[in-house]
Design an enzyme around this catalytic site. Structure first.
Site, PDB file in Angstrom:
ATOM      1  N   ASP A   1      97.656  82.262 -18.731  1.00 54.30           N
ATOM      2  CA  ASP A   1      98.322  81.125 -19.245  1.00 54.30           C
ATOM      3  C   ASP A   1      98.130  80.758 -20.765  1.00 54.30           C
ATOM      4  O   ASP A   1      96.874  81.271 -21.264  1.00 54.30           O
ATOM      5  CB  ASP A   1      97.733  79.785 -18.350  1.00 54.30           C
ATOM      6  CG  ASP A   1      98.278  78.672 -18.633  1.00 54.30           C
ATOM      7  OD1 ASP A   1      99.803  78.600 -19.025  1.00 54.30           O
ATOM      8  OD2 ASP A   1      97.989  77.488 -18.542  1.00 54.30           O
TER       9      ASP A   1
ATOM     10  N   ASN B   1     107.847  77.230 -11.761  1.00 58.93           N
ATOM     11  CA  ASN B   1     108.382  77.550 -13.254  1.00 58.93           C
ATOM     12  C   ASN B   1     109.552  77.204 -13.385  1.00 58.93           C
ATOM     13  O   ASN B   1     110.256  77.570 -14.562  1.00 58.93           O
ATOM     14  CB  ASN B   1     107.856  78.944 -13.543  1.00 58.93           C
ATOM     15  CG  ASN B   1     106.244  78.852 -14.110  1.00 58.93           C
ATOM     16  OD1 ASN B   1     105.708  80.088 -13.918  1.00 58.93           O
ATOM     17  ND2 ASN B   1     105.494  77.762 -14.536  1.00 58.93           N
TER      18      ASN B   1
HETATM   19  C1  IPE Z   1     100.603  78.857 -14.104  1.00 58.82           C
HETATM   20  O1  IPE Z   1     100.767  78.357 -15.242  1.00 58.82           O
HETATM   21  C2  IPE Z   1     101.993  79.987 -13.577  1.00 58.82           C
HETATM   22  C3  IPE Z   1     101.770  81.183 -14.595  1.00 58.82           C
HETATM   23  C4  IPE Z   1     100.645  81.549 -15.110  1.00 58.82           C
HETATM   24  C5  IPE Z   1     102.698  82.066 -14.138  1.00 58.82           C
HETATM   25  P1  IPE Z   1     101.566  77.089 -15.650  1.00 58.82           P
HETATM   26  O2  IPE Z   1     101.509  76.871 -17.027  1.00 58.82           O
HETATM   27  O3  IPE Z   1     102.875  77.086 -15.034  1.00 58.82           O
HETATM   28  O4  IPE Z   1     100.533  76.210 -14.779  1.00 58.82           O
HETATM   29  P2  IPE Z   1     100.602  74.503 -14.982  1.00 58.82           P
HETATM   30  O5  IPE Z   1     101.958  73.966 -15.071  1.00 58.82           O
HETATM   31  O6  IPE Z   1      99.732  74.270 -16.093  1.00 58.82           O
HETATM   32  O7  IPE Z   1      99.788  74.056 -13.723  1.00 58.82           O
HETATM   33  C1  IPE Z   2     102.048  81.332 -19.058  1.00 57.38           C
HETATM   34  O1  IPE Z   2     102.085  80.582 -20.339  1.00 57.38           O
HETATM   35  C2  IPE Z   2     103.337  82.103 -18.970  1.00 57.38           C
HETATM   36  C3  IPE Z   2     104.123  81.401 -17.839  1.00 57.38           C
HETATM   37  C4  IPE Z   2     103.810  80.297 -17.090  1.00 57.38           C
HETATM   38  C5  IPE Z   2     105.197  82.208 -17.701  1.00 57.38           C
HETATM   39  P1  IPE Z   2     102.943  79.201 -20.638  1.00 57.38           P
HETATM   40  O2  IPE Z   2     104.207  79.508 -20.847  1.00 57.38           O
HETATM   41  O3  IPE Z   2     102.393  78.224 -19.307  1.00 57.38           O
HETATM   42  O4  IPE Z   2     102.073  78.834 -21.906  1.00 57.38           O
HETATM   43  P2  IPE Z   2     101.584  76.963 -21.983  1.00 57.38           P
HETATM   44  O5  IPE Z   2     100.619  76.749 -20.906  1.00 57.38           O
HETATM   45  O6  IPE Z   2     102.679  76.452 -22.191  1.00 57.38           O
HETATM   46  O7  IPE Z   2     100.890  77.306 -23.510  1.00 57.38           O
HETATM   47 MG    MG Z   3     101.175  77.051 -18.755  1.00 66.74          MG
END
Ligand code: IPE
Ligand code: IPE
Ligand code: MG
Length: 241
Positions: free
Chosen positions: A21, A69
């Protein structure tokens, strides 16, 4: 006193799961589009696969796209799917060099057709590599996996005309990767302290490690620090201490 020569560290986690993340925030901090964060996240994933293989970890689960997602913008989703179709099979020399077998968990059938065939292709191309097995959790959700497993168990019972109370062992056999051991260590990067629907069934006794560092910044030393923290823990599995 006997002098030990260099040896592999013991008590290395066999299976590590990573919630990768912080890609979007990494990009925002640099005034870049979120997509640049995902591109850099891919580089981090390669560094960490190498670090995990070097550490002696045998199974690595990478949370790449959750069932939630799909709530992101169509542009971001398209970019993420494009990363899969554009890079997954092209990395064959990398898999070969390190000895990476790629497998998948999640609902493959609900992904775009091009993504499905890329994922099936990479699994076939890497099926003989043995040093580390990397589980790409793509369109993965813990609840979704449990429901699909229950549905498969129920269909099997109907076909076999068998009955009796459902057991954990029976449900386990219908999970996406029944041969995988439960994760010993789950890492979440990027500062949040939650599981976000990752490996809900399997994480029952996993050790949890949270890091504020954003995923695209992760390197060998971050992984080593997580493993070292894990090695300092005393696991108990519900026994008396
Ligand atoms: C978790 O990250 C999913 C992945 C890393 C693929 P998210 O960014 O989607 O999670 P939330 O929404 O902060 O819980
Ligand atoms: C994790 O990074 C990757 C996926 C969930 C695909 P994020 O895209 O959630 O990054 P933040 O949390 O918005 O910084
Ligand atoms: Mg995230």
């Amino acid at each position: 006193m006997a002098l030990d020569g260099p040896r592999e560290p013991d008590n290395v986690p066999t299976h590590v799961g990573i919630i990768m993340d912080g890609n979007g925030r990494w990009a925002s901090l640099r005034n870049l589009p979120r997509t640049s964060g995902h591109q850099e996240g891919l580089e981090a994933a390669k560094r960490i696969v190498r670090a995990a293989a070097d550490s002696g970890t045998r199974y690595l689960s990478l949370y790449a796209f959750s069932t939630e997602n799909w709530n992101r913008t169509p542009d971001e989703i398209r970019f993420l799917m494009g990363l899969v179709t554009g890079y997954l099979r092209k990395e064959q020399p990398f898999y070969e060099e390190i000895g990476v077998r790629v497998v998948h968990s999640g609902d493959l059938k609900r992904l775009p057709r091009a993504v499905q065939s890329e994922v099936r292709g990479v699994m076939k191309d890497t099926r003989d590599f043995e040093r580390i097995t990397v589980n790409l959790a793509l369109n993965y959700g813990g609840r979704d996996e449990i429901v699909r497993a229950a549905d498969r168990a129920w269909k099997q019972r109907t076909a076999d005309q068998s009955g009796g109370p459902l057991t954990t062992a029976e449900l386990q056999r219908h999970l996406d990767l029944p041969e995988f051991p439960d994760p010993d260590l789950i890492i979440r990067t990027g500062g949040e302290r939650r599981l976000s629907n990752f490996l809900l069934w399997q994480c029952a006794y996993a050790e949890l490690y949270f890091s504020d560092r954003l995923w695209p910044d992760w390197d060998h030393d971050d992984f080593a620090a997580a493993v070292s923290d894990y090695r300092s823990r005393k696991r108990n599995f519900g026994g008396s201490r």
